[in-house]
Design an enzyme around this catalytic site. Structure first.
Site, short mmCIF file in Angstrom:
data_model
loop_
_atom_site.label_atom_id
_atom_site.label_comp_id
_atom_site.label_asym_id
_atom_site.label_seq_id
_atom_site.Cartn_x
_atom_site.Cartn_y
_atom_site.Cartn_z
N ASP A 37 -16.42 31.66 -67.17
CA ASP A 37 -16.68 32.69 -66.04
C ASP A 37 -15.98 33.33 -65.02
O ASP A 37 -14.74 33.05 -65.12
CB ASP A 37 -17.04 31.15 -65.22
CG ASP A 37 -18.69 30.53 -65.15
OD1 ASP A 37 -18.92 31.19 -65.94
OD2 ASP A 37 -19.11 29.45 -64.56
N HIS A 42 -13.23 28.78 -68.05
CA HIS A 42 -12.79 30.12 -66.73
C HIS A 42 -11.99 30.89 -67.87
O HIS A 42 -10.92 30.77 -68.55
CB HIS A 42 -11.98 29.75 -66.39
CG HIS A 42 -13.33 29.06 -64.67
ND1 HIS A 42 -13.57 27.10 -64.96
CD2 HIS A 42 -14.23 28.75 -63.91
CE1 HIS A 42 -14.80 26.83 -64.43
NE2 HIS A 42 -14.91 27.82 -63.70
#
Length: 279
Positions: free
Chosen positions: A100, A245
């Protein structure tokens, strides 16, 4: 890089990065080399000590295939869900890796390098404001068969926005993804995992399925490389969707950790897959 060159590169989309329509069965996607059922379910339990022992090295590595086709111009309207999809089919020891908040020029290329080394594809839920200055990274994702999803433009807490603001966040991001990646995203993830009715409705109208996760590496807390590795390896189980991430802060721990846990998962017999594109 000239825009026409970028456009040429992003046309080289891999066949394995394509998802299946739901033709009467909600929540069904086709994963690479087989079907995977995405379930809105509680996180899969961590396997016991015996399950975590590494198996014989797996000979399976995703083999990319190239294909060409025009970008989608009109999204398919989907069923409006009341909760996000959280895991894939638990058959055949399949797992899915997701990243992400990117792309980020300091961290995303290193993660892509590691994925390429092991011939593994993943999903990247990107933020529009990050895509604008890093379109070449989305072109690379297209070239290497990764799936790109919508993670809004500015990563806001959607539950604090009105419907028009949510629509703008999602539409602008889909537009810039299409420009850089070659087609509009078919998956959406709400920042912070904070979903609401408007997000589900708008996502479905834009042709995007909502996807959450089952295992959070909590790398956003920068807990240490060893901790991130342990969370992935201890949480590994059939059907798991892993959240990591590649932007939003210092992700050097994530870059180091994936070099350790990715070969572990493969050698333990897991198949790391992505959804196929709906046609």
């Amino acid at each position: 890089m000239q825009k026409d060159q970028l456009f040429t590169r992003r046309r080289v989309l891999l066949a394995g990065a394509a998802a299946a329509g739901s033709a009467g069965t909600a929540g069904i996607i086709l994963a690479d080399s087989g079907e995977g059922t995405v379930k809105a379910a509680a996180p899969a339990p961590a396997p016991g000590p015996q399950a975590r022992q590494a198996l014989k090295p797996s000979a399976f590595r995703l083999q990319p295939l190239t294909g060409y086709g025009p970008p989608r111009t009109k999204p398919r309207k989907l069923k409006v869900r009341k909760e996000p999809l959280m895991q894939i089919s638990d058959s055949r020891r399949q797992m899915m890796l997701t990243f992400d908040d990117g792309p980020n020029p300091d961290y995303t290329p290193h993660i892509l390098d590691t994925l390429a080394k092991y011939r593994v594809r993943a999903m990247f839920f990107t933020c529009g404001e990050c895509v604008v200055d890093n379109k070449e990274l989305l072109a690379r994702m297209a070239d290497e068969g990764h799936v790109v999803g919508n993670h809004t433009w500015t990563h806001p807490l959607l539950t604090t926005l009105d419907r028009g603001e949510i629509r703008s966040e999602m539409e602008r991001t889909s537009d810039v993804i299409e420009d850089a990646y070659g087609e509009r995203p078919q998956w959406f993830r709400a920042p912070y995992g904070a979903w609401n009715k408007a997000a589900f409705q708008l996502g479905a109208k834009m042709g995007m399925e909502p996807m959450a996760w089952t295992v959070d590496t909590t790398d956003w807390e920068t807990p240490g490389t060893g901790t991130i590795i342990d969370r992935v390896e201890s949480g590994a189980a059939p059907g798991v969707v892993v959240l990591s991430h590649d932007a939003g802060g210092d992700r050097s721990q994530t870059v180091r950790a994936i070099k350790e846990w990715l070969p572990y998962l493969l050698d333990s017999g897991y198949r790391l897959t992505v959804p196929r594109r709906r046609t």
